[in-house]
Design a protein around this motif. Structure first.
Motif, PDB file in Angstrom:
ATOM      1  N   LYS A  34       0.812  -1.222   0.000  1.00 11.23           N
ATOM      2  CA  LYS A  34       0.000   0.000   0.000  1.00 11.23           C
ATOM      3  C   LYS A  34       0.837   1.260   0.000  1.00 11.23           C
ATOM      4  O   LYS A  34       0.293   2.361   0.159  1.00 11.23           O
ATOM      5  CB  LYS A  34      -0.929  -0.012   1.218  1.00 11.23           C
ATOM      6  CG  LYS A  34      -1.913  -1.176   1.218  1.00 11.23           C
ATOM      7  CD  LYS A  34      -2.748  -1.206   2.491  1.00 11.23           C
ATOM      8  CE  LYS A  34      -3.686  -2.404   2.496  1.00 11.23           C
ATOM      9  NZ  LYS A  34      -4.477  -2.491   3.757  1.00 11.23           N
ATOM     10  N   ASP A  74      -8.197  -4.016  -3.137  1.00  7.99           N
ATOM     11  CA  ASP A  74      -8.949  -3.089  -2.287  1.00  7.99           C
ATOM     12  C   ASP A  74      -9.628  -2.002  -3.125  1.00  7.99           C
ATOM     13  O   ASP A  74      -9.465  -0.791  -2.880  1.00  7.99           O
ATOM     14  CB  ASP A  74      -8.025  -2.458  -1.243  1.00  7.99           C
ATOM     15  CG  ASP A  74      -8.787  -1.661  -0.185  1.00  7.99           C
ATOM     16  OD1 ASP A  74      -9.982  -1.956   0.017  1.00  7.99           O
ATOM     17  OD2 ASP A  74      -8.211  -0.731   0.407  1.00  7.99           O
ATOM     18  N   GLY A 122     -12.087   0.400  -1.121  1.00 11.13           N
ATOM     19  CA  GLY A 122     -11.360   1.396  -0.344  1.00 11.13           C
ATOM     20  C   GLY A 122     -10.783   2.499  -1.216  1.00 11.13           C
ATOM     21  O   GLY A 122     -10.817   3.681  -0.857  1.00 11.13           O
ATOM     22  N   ASP A 163     -18.235  -3.094  -1.187  1.00 10.50           N
ATOM     23  CA  ASP A 163     -17.416  -4.297  -1.146  1.00 10.50           C
ATOM     24  C   ASP A 163     -18.259  -5.543  -1.393  1.00 10.50           C
ATOM     25  O   ASP A 163     -17.891  -6.423  -2.165  1.00 10.50           O
ATOM     26  CB  ASP A 163     -16.715  -4.380   0.209  1.00 10.50           C
ATOM     27  CG  ASP A 163     -15.657  -5.477   0.248  1.00 10.50           C
ATOM     28  OD1 ASP A 163     -15.347  -6.035  -0.819  1.00 10.50           O
ATOM     29  OD2 ASP A 163     -15.151  -5.778   1.344  1.00 10.50           O
ATOM     30  N   GLU A 202      -9.225  -9.052  -3.028  1.00 10.54           N
ATOM     31  CA  GLU A 202      -9.039  -8.479  -1.699  1.00 10.54           C
ATOM     32  C   GLU A 202      -7.767  -7.644  -1.626  1.00 10.54           C
ATOM     33  O   GLU A 202      -7.712  -6.612  -0.948  1.00 10.54           O
ATOM     34  CB  GLU A 202      -8.979  -9.604  -0.652  1.00 10.54           C
ATOM     35  CG  GLU A 202     -10.297 -10.329  -0.435  1.00 10.54           C
ATOM     36  CD  GLU A 202     -11.364  -9.437   0.158  1.00 10.54           C
ATOM     37  OE1 GLU A 202     -11.008  -8.494   0.897  1.00 10.54           O
ATOM     38  OE2 GLU A 202     -12.556  -9.660  -0.126  1.00 10.54           O
ATOM     39  N   GLN A 203      -6.739  -8.089  -2.345  1.00 13.35           N
ATOM     40  CA  GLN A 203      -5.461  -7.369  -2.321  1.00 13.35           C
ATOM     41  C   GLN A 203      -5.571  -6.021  -3.034  1.00 13.35           C
ATOM     42  O   GLN A 203      -4.930  -5.044  -2.633  1.00 13.35           O
ATOM     43  CB  GLN A 203      -4.383  -8.222  -2.981  1.00 13.35           C
ATOM     44  CG  GLN A 203      -2.982  -7.661  -2.863  1.00 13.35           C
ATOM     45  CD  GLN A 203      -1.951  -8.614  -3.438  1.00 13.35           C
ATOM     46  OE1 GLN A 203      -2.231  -9.777  -3.679  1.00 13.35           O
ATOM     47  NE2 GLN A 203      -0.761  -8.114  -3.674  1.00 13.35           N
TER      48      GLN A 203
END
Length: 438
Positions: A109, A344, A347, A366, A341-342
């Motif tokens: 990130k 994101d 988000g 999500d 999921e990685q």
């Protein structure tokens, strides 16, 4: 903008590409590195029995898969015998570990700096992976009589040569990515597969007594190629709106923007095939160490080896290929969810002020995107399952044994060709030349 030419779009695009100095340099660098990689793939290590080595690879499907990733170098037991396979293995391991290990997740990130650190770790992980795989391959080939027995010091020298060859091939691939056109690692594998096509076509043409079977075989290969193109490019567009606030002359104005998120139907690529084939081949690989020799009476492990062999015919072949089909589907869902999921995406949308119309930002987004991914992955997973068993279907329908279709090979060749064409198209359009992809 250039005037339209009467030449075919692809031919005109190549002429335009070579007329531009910087693009011509990129193409020539790519071609030169690929030629160098093919030369390296034919530099043999000492103590090789070439005849026994060819027979071993013709009989062992697991080694044939590894030979594919090495670009044919393993068949000659060259210094590049493993190709870029250890680096691919290390990359897959890091992809799976990143969402699990907090430190790696935090690095992912941190933008480009974090990705560069993960890439460095991947390179270091590829070194012991290459050493372990090289030593295992040396022991296997020595046990089969394809490579002469060596002293410990000579064995260490061979393993170090294999590790150096692997990392050098990875370095060549990165030079293509930086200074050439396309993804260098993928292009090196692509070049190795394409280099083996003339030999495969020649063996097919020699089977003149099976002309009808060859015609059906060619049709099935063409159909599979078309499906690969369709499912590689297929995606579901999720509309996204952005709320923007602009302050001018002390006054606040609100305006919106629209975009979309392209969710690929086959976002897992060929990774599920790698996982599934590794697991399905494992029982046969273990059995090969305990099975009786050709002169002794067959034991239990001989039966296991026969059942879990990719060359097994009906009805025994149903066990191997059915497991391969279902394991491919399972891993397609597993890898897709891990990578989703990685990434994101919910988000990222929330941080950028974006939202899906009618869906609340955050957890609801999500859940919505996860549901869409789950539904469209069914199509991608079934497609990968079909591609996985395509060699078995083609062999059983046509009865052709001299040609072996490769699921990995077809996915790699088509995928790399599409990616390289898109990059060349982007380079031409950026320079205000007409593209060739409609």
């Amino acid at each position: 903008m250039r005037q339209k030419s009467s030449r075919p779009r692809l031919l005109q695009a190549m002429i335009d590409a070579f007329s531009l100095p910087d693009l011509r340099r990129r193409l020539l660098i790519t071609l030169g590195i690929l030629i160098a990689a093919r030369f390296i793939a034919h530099v043999p290590l000492p103590g090789v029995d070439s005849v026994a080595l060819q027979e071993l690879f013709d009989q062992n499907g697991a080694l044939g898969m590894l030979d594919l990733f090495s670009g044919g170098a393993m068949r000659y037991f060259s210094v590049a015998a493993l190709g870029v396979y250890p680096y691919i293995t290390a990359s897959i391991i890091m992809t799976l570990l990143t969402p699990v290990i907090p430190k790696l997740s935090a690095l992912s990130k941190e933008g480009d700096a974090g990705r560069n650190k993960i890439n460095t770790i991947t390179h270091w992980l590829a070194v012991p992976t290459a050493a372990l795989a090289g030593y295992s391959q040396l022991l296997l080939l020595q046990r089969e009589g394809a490579v002469a027995q060596t002293e410990p010091l000579a064995a260490i020298a061979i393993v170090l040569s294999i590790v150096a060859g692997t990392m050098f091939m990875v370095w060549l691939g990165e030079q293509i990515t930086s200074y050439g056109i396309g993804n260098g690692i993928s292009l090196i594998i692509f070049a190795g597969i394409v280099a083996g096509l003339p030999d495969m076509i020649g063996r097919g043409l020699m089977a003149s007594d099976q002309f009808a079977g060859l015609a059906v075989y060619a049709f099935m290969a063409l159909l599979t190629t078309v499906l690969i193109v369709i499912f590689t490019e297929a995606h579901r567009r999720i509309p996204v709106q952005y709320a923007q606030t602009v302050i001018r002359s002390g006054k606040m104005y609100r305006r919106g923007g629209e975009s979309h998120i392209p969710l690929r139907v086959n976002s897992a690529g060929m990774i599920p095939l790698i996982f599934a084939s590794a697991l399905v081949m494992l029982p046969g690989l273990v059995a090969s160490y305990f099975m009786a020799g050709s002169t002794a009476e067959p034991n239990f492990w001989n039966s296991v080896y026969t059942i879990f062999s990719s060359s097994a015919s009906m009805p025994g072949g149903l066990v191997y290929w059915s497991l391969y089909f279902f394991m491919t589907i399972i891993f397609a869902f597993f890898y897709t969810m891990v990578t989703f999921e990685q990434q994101d995406i919910p988000g990222t949308l929330q941080r950028q002020g974006g939202f899906v119309p009618g869906i609340r930002p955050g957890k609801m987004t999500d859940q919505y995107l996860s549901g869409v991914i789950g539904r469209i992955t069914w199509a991608g997973a079934l497609f990968l399952g079909f591609v996985a068993i395509m060699p078995f279907l083609a062999r059983e329908v046509t009865g052709i044994q001299v040609i072996q279709l490769s699921s990995f090979g077809m996915l790699i060749v088509v995928g790399v060709a599409l990616d390289t064409m898109k990059q060349l198209e982007a380079q031409l359009v950026m320079r205000r030349y007409e593209g060739f992809i409609k």
